[in-house]
Design an enzyme around this catalytic site. Structure first.
Site, PDB file in Angstrom:
ATOM      1  N   SER A  74       0.838  -1.201   0.000  1.00 14.86           N
ATOM      2  CA  SER A  74       0.000   0.000   0.000  1.00 14.86           C
ATOM      3  C   SER A  74       0.869   1.246   0.000  1.00 14.86           C
ATOM      4  CB  SER A  74      -0.917   0.006   1.226  1.00 14.86           C
ATOM      5  OG  SER A  74      -1.461   1.295   1.366  1.00 14.86           O
ATOM      6  N   HIS A 105      -1.236  -1.204  -4.209  1.00 12.82           N
ATOM      7  CA  HIS A 105      -2.525  -0.831  -3.608  1.00 12.82           C
ATOM      8  C   HIS A 105      -2.546   0.679  -3.402  1.00 12.82           C
ATOM      9  CE1 HIS A 105      -6.090  -1.743  -1.093  1.00 12.82           C
ATOM     10  NE2 HIS A 105      -5.647  -0.802  -0.264  1.00 12.82           N
ATOM     11  N   ASP A 161      -4.633   3.787  -2.041  1.00 13.34           N
ATOM     12  CA  ASP A 161      -5.727   4.180  -1.149  1.00 13.34           C
ATOM     13  C   ASP A 161      -6.176   5.598  -1.470  1.00 13.34           C
ATOM     14  OD1 ASP A 161      -6.063   1.939   0.765  1.00 13.34           O
ATOM     15  OD2 ASP A 161      -3.928   2.326   1.138  1.00 13.34           O
ATOM     16  N   MET A 164      -8.627   8.504  -0.500  1.00 11.11           N
ATOM     17  CA  MET A 164      -9.461   8.944   0.632  1.00 11.11           C
ATOM     18  C   MET A 164      -9.897  10.384   0.422  1.00 11.11           C
ATOM     19  SD  MET A 164      -7.216   7.518   3.793  1.00 11.11           S
ATOM     20  CE  MET A 164      -6.415   5.910   3.762  1.00 11.11           C
ATOM     21  N   HIS A 217      -8.177   1.374  -4.053  1.00 10.59           N
ATOM     22  CA  HIS A 217      -9.134   1.210  -2.946  1.00 10.59           C
ATOM     23  C   HIS A 217      -9.790   2.556  -2.677  1.00 10.59           C
ATOM     24  CE1 HIS A 217      -9.581   0.197   1.656  1.00 10.59           C
ATOM     25  NE2 HIS A 217     -10.742   0.347   1.058  1.00 10.59           N
ATOM     26  N   MET A 237     -11.912   4.988  -0.724  1.00  8.78           N
ATOM     27  CA  MET A 237     -12.569   5.287   0.555  1.00  8.78           C
ATOM     28  C   MET A 237     -13.219   6.648   0.360  1.00  8.78           C
ATOM     29  SD  MET A 237      -9.650   3.668   2.969  1.00  8.78           S
ATOM     30  CE  MET A 237      -8.546   3.589   1.579  1.00  8.78           C
ATOM     31  N   MET A 268     -11.729  -5.402   5.468  1.00  5.36           N
ATOM     32  CA  MET A 268     -10.852  -4.478   6.216  1.00  5.36           C
ATOM     33  C   MET A 268     -10.545  -5.105   7.570  1.00  5.36           C
ATOM     34  SD  MET A 268     -10.126  -1.888   4.341  1.00  5.36           S
ATOM     35  CE  MET A 268      -9.184  -1.032   5.603  1.00  5.36           C
ATOM     36  N   ASP A 275      -6.867  -6.128   4.330  1.00  6.97           N
ATOM     37  CA  ASP A 275      -6.188  -4.829   4.308  1.00  6.97           C
ATOM     38  C   ASP A 275      -6.179  -4.252   5.718  1.00  6.97           C
ATOM     39  OD1 ASP A 275      -5.206  -2.319   3.725  1.00  6.97           O
ATOM     40  OD2 ASP A 275      -6.932  -1.683   2.513  1.00  6.97           O
TER      41      ASP A 275
HETATM   42  C1  DX5 Z   1      -6.149   1.905   5.521  1.00  7.78           C
HETATM   43  C2  DX5 Z   1      -5.751   1.515   4.136  1.00  7.78           C
HETATM   44  C3  DX5 Z   1      -4.682   0.505   4.067  1.00  7.78           C
HETATM   45  C4  DX5 Z   1      -3.388   0.897   4.758  1.00  7.78           C
HETATM   46  C5  DX5 Z   1      -2.819  -0.353   5.359  1.00  7.78           C
HETATM   47  O1  DX5 Z   1      -7.358   2.587   5.461  1.00  7.78           O
HETATM   48  O2  DX5 Z   1      -6.854   0.988   3.424  1.00  7.78           O
HETATM   49  O3  DX5 Z   1      -4.443   0.080   2.739  1.00  7.78           O
HETATM   50  O4  DX5 Z   1      -2.439   1.469   3.915  1.00  7.78           O
HETATM   51  O5  DX5 Z   1      -1.682  -0.020   6.069  1.00  7.78           O
HETATM   52  P1  DX5 Z   1      -0.960  -1.053   7.037  1.00  7.78           P
HETATM   53  O6  DX5 Z   1      -0.557  -2.231   6.209  1.00  7.78           O
HETATM   54  O7  DX5 Z   1       0.184  -0.269   7.587  1.00  7.78           O
HETATM   55  O8  DX5 Z   1      -1.977  -1.442   8.086  1.00  7.78           O
HETATM   56 ZN    ZN Z   2      -6.475   0.061   1.466  1.00  6.62          ZN
END
Ligand code: DX5
Ligand code: ZN
Length: 220
Positions: free
Chosen positions: A7, A32, A34, A36, A65, A67, A136, A174
């Site tokens: 990620s 990956h 993210d 947000m 991903h 969010m 999650m 994740d």
């Molecule tokens: C959190 C993200 C994850 C995050 C995971 O909301 O969706 O993808 O980067 O990070 P680690 O592996 O450090 O928990």
């Molecule tokens: Zn994620």
């Protein structure tokens, strides 16, 4: 086969090209990403222009991903930016069927995610149309949180569903995945492991990726 999706959230954002190259050289095939919006989760990351710039620099599969509160609006911009797959949240409030259709018509793989407080069974009506289901294992929003083992029954449920229905559904976990927690996730049926801090927080990313794969039972 178990896949690791590092990620980018835990990478150094001032050198994304090198960070992506580093995990690709370390054996990752997926990245990956993210996304947000500061509404669905209390954090903001990056938009399609960052993805598009990075797309020109790496061949990694872009596992995006979302969010976001309004995933449907952002399907086309991220598809144009070079996403290979978009996963959106059941809890986003989106019109789920329209969002799945939009992602598929853009020619991308489609996934749906559930937060820790949401039962995986809510995904069941949509599973036949999905390429991936994401469980999650932390509250979404931030990297570096502790893995929630109480989410594993959801992974088992999805894995049972995929076997029973003979569907090639990827099951992604994740949050809090490292060389210790990966084992339990894979035993429960996960086959795509997102790892942010465990990979980008390590000096040697290849070694970190291999340590997770080994703990997951892969010969590397
Ligand atoms: C959190 C993200 C994850 C995050 C995971 O909301 O969706 O993808 O980067 O990070 P680690 O592996 O450090 O928990
Ligand atoms: Zn994620």
């Amino acid at each position: 086969m178990i896949q690791i999706a590092p990620s980018l959230l835990s990478a150094d954002f001032s050198r994304l090209e090198q960070e992506a190259a580093d995990v690709a050289a370390g054996g990752a095939n997926l990245l990956h990403l993210d996304v947000m919006d500061g509404h669905f989760v209390p954090n903001i990351t990056f938009g399609p222009c960052v993805v598009s710039s990075l797309r020109a620099k790496t061949r990694l599969f872009f596992d995006v991903h979302f969010m976001l509160c309004d995933p449907l609006t952002y399907v086309t911009p991220f598809a144009k930016a070079g996403a290979d797959m978009i996963t959106f949240h059941y809890e986003s409030g989106a019109d789920i069927q329209k969002t799945i259709d939009a992602i598929k018509s853009a020619g991308l793989k489609v996934g749906m995610a559930v937060k820790p407080g949401t039962d995986a069974a809510v995904l069941e009506p949509f599973l036949p149309q999905l390429d991936m289901a994401l469980v999650m294992t932390v509250e979404p929003g931030f990297g570096g949180q502790r893995f929630m083992p109480q989410m594993l029954p959801k992974v088992e449920y999805l894995s049972r569903w995929a076997k029973k229905n003979r569907r090639p559904l990827w099951i992604q976990v994740d949050g809090g995945i490292d060389a210790v927690t990966a084992k339990a996730a894979v035993c429960a049926g996960a086959d795509v492991l997102v790892a942010g801090s465990a990979v980008f927080g390590a000096e040697d990313r290849g070694q970190a990726i291999r340590a997770i794969l080994r703990s997951a039972g892969e010969a590397v």
